[in-house]
Design an enzyme around this catalytic site. Structure first.
Site, short mmCIF file in Angstrom:
data_model
loop_
_atom_site.label_atom_id
_atom_site.label_comp_id
_atom_site.label_asym_id
_atom_site.label_seq_id
_atom_site.Cartn_x
_atom_site.Cartn_y
_atom_site.Cartn_z
CG HIS A 214 -2.00 -1.10 1.33
ND1 HIS A 214 -2.99 -1.13 1.01
CD2 HIS A 214 -1.68 -2.49 1.75
CE1 HIS A 214 -3.62 -2.21 1.11
NE2 HIS A 214 -2.84 -2.84 1.74
CD GLU B 78 -5.29 -8.28 7.06
OE1 GLU B 78 -6.14 -7.60 6.57
OE2 GLU B 78 -4.12 -7.78 7.36
#
Ligand code: ADE
Ligand code: ZN
Length: 319
Positions: free
Chosen positions: A27, A199
């Site tokens: 990211h 996740e």
């Protein structure tokens, strides 16, 4: 064993650096180091910045991530973040990167995505050593309407290097199934499909990601709880982008030795290593490969396969 000043760790580092690699799970906002925040806002102190970036648990991590994103308050700030990110990737011999941009947060901040992307893109042209492509991410808990805007903008900016779309954020508060029609539309417009899943939520979240057409899964580590799902990932050749340091830092996994990386690999699931948010997790891609070698027992041949996978599963076709 250390020989003189030269250790096996140094050898492994050199070996890993020499491997051509891609970073597929990174990211932009999570790559902004405290020093870069200070460059952007000299009225802050490094101590204050580090305090804001300190967190515990997954919810705390998301708050720190949003704070970091809020520091990017102009196209110039995004451009500087891009420059500093690429400066860190190149010495690791990363030849290709697919960077995730949290466009959902850009819109939430009421900023102009096109201007920001133009500034970012101009910056990447200064670094011909590395090929850069973009994944535009929506924030799942912001809902379907907000995601629809993100994906429309991604479609419009395809010619500028946007290769895919995805959803990130809190998977407990925005199931992938909500986004099925949007994913289909994105695919029909030529975009590739990414999804964070599994996740912190269980296998059901990954099944939903597969059902909406995700071609790569961010994290996906909870697949380890469902043998049928592991088989499905193998059968469909869907890679998991595994980011061990991220998973320990966010509390998704209690400690590195509990991490399912090795077991997922042994099940035959395609794996690509990533850093996710290196500035928040004190890591870089070489470090993640070092962990694979030193903690998870990956042989050099296996490390070569990991590096090859990172190039093989890229979304943008090779020239
Ligand atoms: N956005 C940035 N990092 C993320 C992560 N690890 N999970 C979900 N969304 C994210
Ligand atoms: Zn991520």
């Amino acid at each position: 064993m250390a020989v003189g000043n030269h250790s096996a760790g140094d050898d492994l580092q050199s070996f890993l650096r020499a491997l051509p690699k891609a970073e597929l799970h990174l990211h932009l906002e999570g790559s902004v180091e405290p020093e870069t925040v200070l460059e952007l806002n000299p009225s802050l102190s490094l101590d204050a910045i580090r305090t804001n970036l300190h967190y515990t648990g997954f919810a705390g991590f998301l708050r720190a991530y949003v704070w970091l994103t809020q520091q990017l308050d102009s196209p110039q700030a995004y451009a500087l973040a891009t420059r500093r990110m690429l400066e860190r990737l190149i010495p690791q011999n990363i030849t290709y990167v697919e960077v995730t941009l949290s466009v959902g947060v850009v819109l939430w901040k009421k900023q102009n995505v096109e201007q920001i992307f133009e500034a970012i893109r101009r910056e990447t042209l200064l670094f011909p050593q590395i090929e850069v492509a973009w994944i535009f991410d929506a924030i799942r808990q912001f809902g379907v309407e907000a995601a629809s805007r993100v994906f429309e903008i991604a479609k419009d900016l395809r010619s500028g290097g946007v290769v895919g779309i995805g959803i990130g954020g809190d998977e407990e508060r925005g199931p992938a199934a909500w986004f099925g029609p949007l994913y289909k539309k994105a695919r029909d417009s030529g975009l590739r499909l990414h999804c964070h899943a599994g996740e912190v939520s269980g296998p059901e979240s990954i099944w939903q990601a597969l059902n909406v057409g995700a071609e790569r899964i961010g994290h996906g580590i909870r697949a380890i709880d469902d043998p049928e799902l592991l088989n499905e990932l193998v059968r469909r050749d869907i890679p998991l982008e595994i980011c061990p340091s991220s998973n320990v830092s966010t509390g998704a996994v209690s400690r590195l030795t509990e991490h399912p990386l090795r077991r997922i690999w042994d099940a035959g699931v395609p794996v690509v290593l990533g850093t996710d948010d290196p500035a928040l997790f004190f890591t870089d891609l070489i470090h993640e490969y070092m962990l694979a070698g030193e903690i998870f027992g990956f042989s050099r041949d296996e490390l070569k396969v990991l590096a090859a996978n990172s190039l093989r599963y890229r979304f943008q076709a090779r020239d």
